[in-house]
Motif scaffolding. Structure first.
Motif, short mmCIF file in Angstrom:
data_model
loop_
_atom_site.label_atom_id
_atom_site.label_comp_id
_atom_site.label_asym_id
_atom_site.label_seq_id
_atom_site.Cartn_x
_atom_site.Cartn_y
_atom_site.Cartn_z
N TYR A 380 0.78 -1.03 -0.06
CA TYR A 380 0.01 -0.04 0.04
C TYR A 380 0.95 1.12 0.01
CZ TYR A 380 -2.65 -3.74 2.19
OH TYR A 380 -3.19 -5.11 2.41
N ASN A 403 -1.84 1.42 12.45
CA ASN A 403 -2.00 2.20 11.45
C ASN A 403 -0.98 3.32 11.59
OD1 ASN A 403 -3.50 3.78 9.62
ND2 ASN A 403 -5.42 3.16 10.57
N SER A 417 -8.83 5.28 9.25
CA SER A 417 -9.20 4.37 8.47
C SER A 417 -8.07 3.38 8.05
CB SER A 417 -9.70 4.88 6.94
OG SER A 417 -8.76 5.93 6.71
N THR A 420 -5.52 -0.32 4.35
CA THR A 420 -6.11 -1.09 3.20
C THR A 420 -7.22 -0.35 2.44
OG1 THR A 420 -7.83 -2.24 4.61
CG2 THR A 420 -5.85 -3.54 3.93
N SER A 421 -7.68 0.91 3.02
CA SER A 421 -8.55 1.67 2.69
C SER A 421 -8.00 2.74 1.77
CB SER A 421 -9.49 2.09 3.58
OG SER A 421 -10.36 3.15 3.40
N ALA A 422 -8.97 3.01 0.55
CA ALA A 422 -8.58 4.37 -0.38
C ALA A 422 -9.18 5.52 0.37
CB ALA A 422 -9.13 4.11 -1.50
N THR A 423 -9.92 5.24 1.35
CA THR A 423 -10.71 6.58 1.96
C THR A 423 -9.95 7.02 3.05
OG1 THR A 423 -11.98 5.34 3.43
CG2 THR A 423 -13.04 5.75 1.35
N GLU A 424 -9.93 8.40 3.62
CA GLU A 424 -9.20 8.60 4.67
C GLU A 424 -10.15 9.31 5.70
OE1 GLU A 424 -6.50 12.72 5.18
OE2 GLU A 424 -5.67 11.21 3.72
#
Length: 455
Positions: A380, A403, A417, A420-424
């Motif tokens: 990532y 994180n 978040s 693995t998440s594309a959001t923040e």
């Protein structure tokens, strides 16, 4: 050098007037107007190619590195300064960056300051009053200070930064548009000129920082660890721990596997780790020399046994000590990951109980996270926070997965978040002062990491 006057044009005779019967009359002749000398362009402080009197920025003069960077930058800049960088102008930018670093500010302040000097003086320390009574890199007027002060890059930069901080309290300059910040300080008649130069200012700052050796360890005297068990507390919730001396670097680890992290320290002058499960008594239990002097220390659970171990980053290679800290023997595993100027960030990214080193590129603000760094590939990668923030990692919610976060100014920004998440999503936590060093750990054994500082 001003242009030479134009040669006066020859008077071209032309008929002033004629009537049908005027052939026998005298004609009135009117000479053409004579062209005067072409005026020399007036030198303005903002003119990038104008000749003007300048003062030295570095009392020691320019360096061979300044010259090399000028050549490099002339090929990479895109706006006003493209093709106009010189060893002298690099030395001036270098002194501005130094003043920002000496003040303990995030390097975004250097980008703001350099943006301003590009617009105001083309990064020249101008020693003649071209625009009213303005002088120096920032074209500060007489109301700012004496002539000597305004021509001193360190004084001038600090005066600029002081006003910037007063205009943007609580470190709001870290997120405000760069052009807006420049204008708030300078109050220019041309506010739109700043933002177009911000990109080049960053290129200049990045090049200067990359060319310099890491700063020497700061002399903090005795290291005071100020720790909080709560995200919502902006002060310590437990007694201050005094452990280690300057120039030691603070490190955090769970050395005995009891679920509680404890402060320890690494001495870069001797390459020695001083580890303790009870640092409040000021005594180390284990003193382990590992790696070379001035390596970058790292800490993590490399084998999933619930106990942290030590390691170092030398160049772009990670060296992980795989024998327990209680052992006098030494075994090591190593691999290369990232680039030399990247900052190590260690975490259990997938929750399997084993920590893996990853990296943060300060020049771009991008984290490169990997569950298998020996492969050399990132699982990532994403940008978080501003460039040149201070990166860290922790388990903010107790789910067993690490994180990331950054510290900008005195505020901790925790990315809530998953990696693995594309959001923040983010949780800001103000704690300590700008010059303090951030530390992260589980101070009470509840499975959740929280913030601390060392001063």
């Amino acid at each position: 050098m001003s242009a030479s006057p134009s040669r006066p044009a020859r008077g071209a005779l032309r008929l002033a007037g004629i009537t049908a019967m005027a052939l026998t009359c005298s004609l009135l002749i009117a000479p053409a107007a004579m062209a005067g000398p072409t005026p020399a362009p007036s030198a303005k402080a903002s003119d990038v190619g104008a000749l003007r009197a300048v003062a030295a920025c570095d009392a020691n003069g320019t360096t061979s590195t300044d010259s090399a960077l000028a050549t490099q930058l002339n090929g990479s800049l895109k706006a006003k300064m493209k093709g106009y960088m010189s060893a002298y102008r690099v030395s001036c930018a270098r002194m501005v960056v130094k003043a920002v670093r000496d003040r303990g500010l995030n390097l975004r302040a250097a980008v703001i300051a350099i943006t301003t000097t590009i617009v105001e003086s083309s990064i020249d320390n101008i020693s003649e009053e071209l625009d009213h009574d303005s002088l120096g890199l920032f074209q500060q007027r007489a109301s700012w200070g004496t002539r000597a002060e305004r021509l001193n890059p360190d004084w001038a930069t600090n005066a600029f930064l002081k006003k910037m901080q007063s205009k943007y309290p609580d470190e709001k300059w870290l997120t405000a548009p760069i052009g807006e910040v420049c204008q708030a300080v300078q109050v220019s008649a041309y506010p739109d000129r700043y933002q177009p130069q911000a990109g080049d200012a960053k290129i200049i700052v990045d090049a200067i920082v990359a060319s310099q050796a890491p700063p020497d360890p700061v002399d903090y005297g005795v290291l005071d660890f100020t720790l909080s068990d709560s995200f919502d507390s902006n002060t310590n919730t437990r007694p201050v721990i005094r452990y280690g001396n300057s120039p030691m670097i603070p490190i955090i680890g769970d050395w005995d596997g009891d679920g509680v992290d404890t402060p320890s320290a690494y001495d870069p002058t001797t390459a020695t780790f001083h580890l303790s499960n009870n640092p409040s008594n000021g005594q180390s239990q284990y003193n382990i020399k590992y790696g070379n002097r001035n390596s970058i220390p790292i800490v993590g659970d490399w084998d999933g046994d619930g106990k942290d171990n030590i390691g170092v980053r030398m160049g772009y290679s990670f060296y992980l000590r795989t024998t327990p800290i209680t052992s006098t023997t030494e075994t090591t595993t190593s691999y290369g990951y990232g680039n030399t100027n990247w900052i190590p960030v260690v975490g259990d990214w997938d929750g399997n109980g084993t920590d893996t080193p990853s990296a943060y590129d300060p020049a771009t603000g991008i984290f490169y996270i990997s569950n298998n760094p020996a492969s050399g590939d990132a699982d990532y990668h994403f940008k978080y926070g501003n460039d040149y923030s201070t990166p860290f990692a922790g388990d903010w919610d107790g789910d067993g997965k690490t994180n990331i976060g950054v510290r900008m100014g005195y505020t901790f920004y925790l990315r809530t978040s998953p990696v693995t998440s594309a959001t923040e999503t983010t949780r800001p936590v103000p704690f300590g002062n700008t010059a303090d060093l951030p530390v992260i750990g589980d101070w009470n054994g509840d499975g959740t990491d929280t913030q601390g500082i060392v001063r």
